[in-house]
Write an enzyme that holds these catalytic residues in place. Structure first.
Site, PDB file in Angstrom:
ATOM      1  N   GLU A 116     -25.315   8.383 -33.016  1.00  0.00           N
ATOM      2  CA  GLU A 116     -26.332   7.666 -33.771  1.00  0.00           C
ATOM      3  C   GLU A 116     -25.702   6.755 -34.831  1.00  0.00           C
ATOM      4  O   GLU A 116     -26.135   5.616 -35.040  1.00  0.00           O
ATOM      5  CB  GLU A 116     -27.279   8.656 -34.464  1.00  0.00           C
ATOM      6  N   GLY A 130      -5.594  29.642  -5.294  1.00  0.00           N
ATOM      7  CA  GLY A 130      -6.061  29.711  -3.931  1.00  0.00           C
ATOM      8  C   GLY A 130      -7.307  30.570  -3.743  1.00  0.00           C
ATOM      9  O   GLY A 130      -8.077  30.808  -4.679  1.00  0.00           O
TER      10      GLY A 130
END
Length: 344
Positions: free
Chosen positions: A53, A287
């Site tokens: 903002e 893995g």
């Protein structure tokens, strides 16, 4: 008049420009609109810097400053209401005399959680929203995990058409080159990338962004007994490497050892330790046993599954995962499924 969604999409685009630099703060974008014209825009660029903002207000050209009180502020996340690294944005909005604010979603931070909206309403400011709430919440999903002092965890694997992710003891390439480029982009967007020792033994991966112009993540290896020996790529100087283990803490050259008791126990301090060491978004690449560990113990927020047309005939079965599909992406003959975890 353009619909609110048009300007909210621009907020999302801006928010994404910060990448991983804002964490553990959220990615936020904001635009200031007068008579369907954007007169200012900005995003939270990095942790500790001005919020979106403020960046939007500061970007307004001198000749348009007088239009600020007559404009509508769009922001992807509810303006903050507390003093932290920066003053509350909600108070700055009040001071600027803005009369209309449109938000993407409420701030899940307990320090805000609607208080920013309340401040605006108490000062007579009209608040509209949520607008495109699901997309706004997806944008800050890592931030929500970080509020719990844990990384946002992304699981990733590629699988063959017959549902294998590889073959034991043999390096197998499944995805095409363009998909590989995308996966290297993903690496640039995270703070750490984690694999197990079997992946290193079989594939000897570099775990870098070498095919994409981004920052390398920290390479993280799970090796409970420090049994991996040898001159693997993960030990080179291209990126920091941490080895999670049950034996020792310390450093040896460029390698950092982090001791975690009961590494295979889901009640351990693995995630909290990674968060404390600055790993706010974690990519888990394998893995199979490592992926199953995270899935089995519900330690994942998102999965990115690359489906390829290749056939292996036999091999290591792909993990089974239940989640909510929120996006698909086709890259040549590969299809990527983006899945979120509804149980977390």
């Amino acid at each position: 008049m353009y619909p609110h969604e048009v300007f909210m999409h621009r907020c999302f685009d801006l928010a994404g420009m910060a990448g991983k630099a804002t964490y553990p703060n959220p990615n936020v974008g904001a635009v200031l609109v007068y008579d369907s014209r954007i007169i200012g825009e900005g995003y939270h660029t990095a942790f500790g810097k001005d919020h979106a903002e403020i960046e939007a207000l500061q970007s307004v050209a001198p000749e348009d400053k007088h239009l600020i009180p007559l404009s509508t502020l769009y922001v992807s996340l509810e303006p903050c209401s507390h003093f932290g690294k920066t003053p509350p944005c909600s108070l700055r909005i009040v001071q600027e005399g803005i009369k209309k604010v449109v938000i993407g979603c409420k701030d899940p931070n307990p320090l805000v959680a609607g208080r920013g909206i309340s401040i605006l309403l108490e000062h007579g400011i009209k608040v509209t929203g949520p607008v495109l709430e699901n997309q706004a919440q997806q944008l800050i999903a890592p931030f929500v995990s970080n509020l719990n002092k844990k990384p946002y965890i992304i699981l990733k694997w590629a699988k063959s058409k017959d549902n294998y992710i590889g073959q034991a003891g043999r390096q197998v390439w499944l995805s095409n080159q363009r998909t590989s480029l995308v996966s290297h982009k993903w690496r640039s967007e995270v703070h750490g990338i984690l694999v197990g020792k079997n992946t290193v033994l079989t594939d000897n991966p570099s775990l870098t962004t070498r095919h994409y112009p981004g920052e390398n993540p920290v390479r993280i290896l799970m090796d409970s007994q420090l049994s991996l020996k040898g001159d693997f790529h993960i030990r080179n100087q291209e990126a920091p490497t941490w080895i999670l283990n049950e034996i020792k803490d310390g450093h040896e050259g460029s390698i950092r050892f982090i001791k975690i008791n009961n590494l295979k126990n889901p009640e351990n301090t693995l995630l909290e330790s990674l968060f404390e060491n600055g790993i706010y978004i974690l990519l888990v690449e394998g893995g199979a046993e490592i992926l199953k560990y995270f899935i089995r113990n519900n330690l994942w927020n998102e999965a990115r599954i690359i489906n390829t047309p290749k056939l292996l005939g036999e091999g290591i079965p792909a993990p089974n995962l239940e989640g909510k599909l929120y996006k698909t992406q086709q890259i040549e003959d590969d299809i990527i499924y983006y899945v979120t975890n509804p149980k977390i």
